[in-house]
Write an enzyme that holds these catalytic residues in place. Structure first.
Site, short mmCIF file in Angstrom:
data_model
loop_
_atom_site.label_atom_id
_atom_site.label_comp_id
_atom_site.label_asym_id
_atom_site.label_seq_id
_atom_site.Cartn_x
_atom_site.Cartn_y
_atom_site.Cartn_z
CD GLU A 57 8.47 -3.29 -15.52
OE1 GLU A 57 8.99 -4.43 -15.54
OE2 GLU A 57 7.70 -2.90 -14.62
CG ASP A 109 11.46 10.06 -21.11
OD1 ASP A 109 10.58 9.19 -21.00
OD2 ASP A 109 11.41 10.96 -21.98
CG ASP A 131 2.91 8.37 -12.85
OD1 ASP A 131 2.80 7.61 -11.87
OD2 ASP A 131 3.99 8.91 -13.17
CE LYS A 135 -6.96 17.92 -10.92
NZ LYS A 135 -5.93 18.71 -10.28
CG ASP A 167 -4.91 0.90 -9.57
OD1 ASP A 167 -4.01 1.36 -10.29
OD2 ASP A 167 -5.23 1.41 -8.48
CB THR A 205 4.09 -4.16 -8.94
OG1 THR A 205 2.86 -3.46 -9.04
CG2 THR A 205 4.55 -4.59 -10.31
NE ARG A 206 7.54 -2.49 -2.43
CZ ARG A 206 8.57 -1.77 -2.02
NH1 ARG A 206 8.44 -0.91 -1.04
NH2 ARG A 206 9.74 -1.91 -2.59
CE1 TYR A 207 0.32 3.22 -7.78
CE2 TYR A 207 -0.89 1.54 -9.01
CZ TYR A 207 -0.76 2.84 -8.55
OH TYR A 207 -1.73 3.75 -8.87
CD GLU A 208 -1.55 -6.20 -9.86
OE1 GLU A 208 -0.73 -6.00 -10.78
OE2 GLU A 208 -2.17 -7.26 -9.72
C1 LIG Z 1 2.20 4.42 -10.47
S1 LIG Z 1 3.87 4.05 -10.63
C2 LIG Z 1 3.86 2.30 -11.02
C3 LIG Z 1 5.20 1.67 -10.82
C4 LIG Z 1 5.32 0.19 -11.26
N1 LIG Z 1 5.11 0.03 -12.67
C5 LIG Z 1 4.39 -0.70 -10.46
O1 LIG Z 1 3.42 -1.23 -11.02
O2 LIG Z 1 4.66 -0.90 -9.27
C6 LIG Z 1 4.28 4.79 -12.22
C7 LIG Z 1 5.77 4.91 -12.45
O3 LIG Z 1 6.05 5.39 -13.75
C8 LIG Z 1 7.22 6.19 -13.67
N2 LIG Z 1 7.30 7.06 -14.87
C9 LIG Z 1 6.57 8.15 -15.16
N3 LIG Z 1 6.93 8.68 -16.33
C10 LIG Z 1 7.95 7.90 -16.84
C11 LIG Z 1 8.75 7.93 -18.00
N4 LIG Z 1 8.61 8.88 -18.94
N5 LIG Z 1 9.68 6.96 -18.17
C12 LIG Z 1 9.83 5.99 -17.24
N6 LIG Z 1 9.09 5.91 -16.12
C13 LIG Z 1 8.16 6.84 -15.91
C14 LIG Z 1 7.03 6.95 -12.37
O4 LIG Z 1 8.24 7.46 -11.84
C15 LIG Z 1 6.43 5.87 -11.47
O5 LIG Z 1 7.40 5.18 -10.74
#
Ligand SMILES: C[S@@+](CC[C@H](N)C(=O)[O-])C[C@H]1O[C@@H](n2cnc3c(N)ncnc32)[C@H](O)[C@@H]1O
Length: 236
Positions: A57, A109, A131, A135, A167, A205-208
Site C-alpha cells: 500500500e 517514500d 495527494d 494544479k 474523490d 478509509t477515514r479520508y474517504e
Molecule cells: C490524501 S492522503 C490519503 C491517505 C489514505 N490512503 C486514505 O485513503 O485515507 C495521501 C497520503 O499519501 C501519502 N504520500 C504522499 N507521497 C507518498 C509517497 N511517495 N510514498 C508514500 N506515501 C505518500 C501522504 O503522506 C498522505 O498520507
C-alpha cells in the site's frame, strides 16, 4: 522504462500534532520490530520468513485499509509505506490492537521500497486517495504518472491487481487518461457500478468518509496487470 524519479522529492506533510507518550513509545518500540529493513533486497522471505502472497500500500494514511486487508488475509504479507508520522502511529495502533503479525511498515517514500522488491513479486498494489496536486503545473508530482506506474507494473505479478481510489474529479480524469495509455494494465470495469460502487473487500478509509461527508463522489478503479506477452488494446 520512463524515469520513476520524477516523484522522488517527497512533497507533503511529514508530521502533524505532537505525539502523546504512548504514541511515541509505539514508534520507538513497535516500529523497529515491524519496520522494513533500511537496506538490501526485499521479498517475502526477508520480510515474513517464507513464501507468501504480498500486498503493497502506497500512502496508507492512518492505516485503516491496510489493517482491514491484513486482518482479512492473515496468510498474506502486507507492506505499507507512509511518510506522515501521525499516520504511521495510526497504523501501529491497528497492528497492536488487532494483533496483526503480517504487516511491515516503512515511514517514508513508497517508491524507494518498491524498487527493492523483486520484479513480479506483488499480488496487489493499493493507491487510495493519492495527494491530488490539482494544479496543472504540479501534475508531475501525481503518483499516477508513467514513471511510478512503470515501477508498479514491474513489481506486480502478471494477473496481479492495482487498486486506485480517488474523490478528486481532476485526478479521476487524469488517471483514466494515463491508465488508458498503458498496454500493461487492463481496466476491470465492465459497467458503471464497477467503478462507482465500492468493491467488496475495499473498506472505507477515514479520508474517504470525510470526502463523502463533504458531498464528494468517490471512484474505485481496479486494473489487472497483463501478462508480458499479452496485448491489451490501448484506446486512442
Ligand atoms: C490524501 S492522503 C490519503 C491517505 C489514505 N490512503 C486514505 O485513503 O485515507 C495521501 C497520503 O499519501 C501519502 N504520500 C504522499 N507521497 C507518498 C509517497 N511517495 N510514498 C508514500 N506515501 C505518500 C501522504 O503522506 C498522505 O498520507
Amino acid at each position: 522504462m520512463s524515469d520513476p524519479t520524477t516523484i522522488r522529492r517527497l512533497y507533503g506533510r511529514r508530521s502533524g500534532h505532537k505525539l502523546r507518550q504512548g504514541q511515541a513509545a509505539l514508534v520507538e518500540e513497535l516500529l523497529p520490530a515491524i519496520g522494513v529493513p533500511d537496506e538490501g533486497p526485499l521479498g517475502a522471505a526477508v520480510l515474513f520468513g517464507g513464501d507468501r502472497s504480498l500486498h503493497f500500500e502506497i500512502g496508507f494514511g492512518s492505516g485503516e485499509h491496510l489493517a482491514y486487508r491484513a486482518d482479512l488475509l492473515p496468510d498474506h504479507g502486507f507492506i505499507g509505506c507512509e511518510p506522515f508520522l501521525n499516520g504511521v502511529v495510526g497504523a501501529l495502533q491497528h497492528v497492536r490492537d488487532q494483533h496483526l503479525t503480517n504487516v511491515r511498515l516503512h515511514m517514508g517514500d513508497a517508491l524507494e521500497i518498491l524498487e527493492r522488491l523483486p520484479d513480479a513479486s506483488l499480488r496487489f498494489v493499493y493507491l487510495l486517495h493519492p495527494d491530488p496536486w490539482p494544479k496543472a503545473r504540479h501534475a508531475k508530482r501525481r503518483m499516477v504518472n508513467h514513471g511510478p506506474l512503470d515501477l508498479i507494473a514491474a513489481k506486480l505479478q502478471p494477473g496481479g491487481e492495482f487498486r486506485l481510489g480517488t474523490d478528486d474529479p481532476t485526478y479521476c480524469r487524469w488517471s483514466m487518461m494515463i491508465m488508458n495509455q498503458r498496454p500493461d494494465f487492463e481496466w476491470l470495469a465492465e459497467k458503471a457500478e464497477d467503478f462507482l460502487v465500492r468493491p467488496g473487500g475495499w473498506p472505507e478509509t477515514r479520508y474517504e468518509a470525510k470526502a463523502r461527508r463533504k458531498g464528494h463522489e468517490v471512484w474505485y478503479f481496479r486494473y489487472r496487470r497483463a501478462a508480458m506477452n499479452e496485448e491489451i488494446r490501448v484506446r486512442p
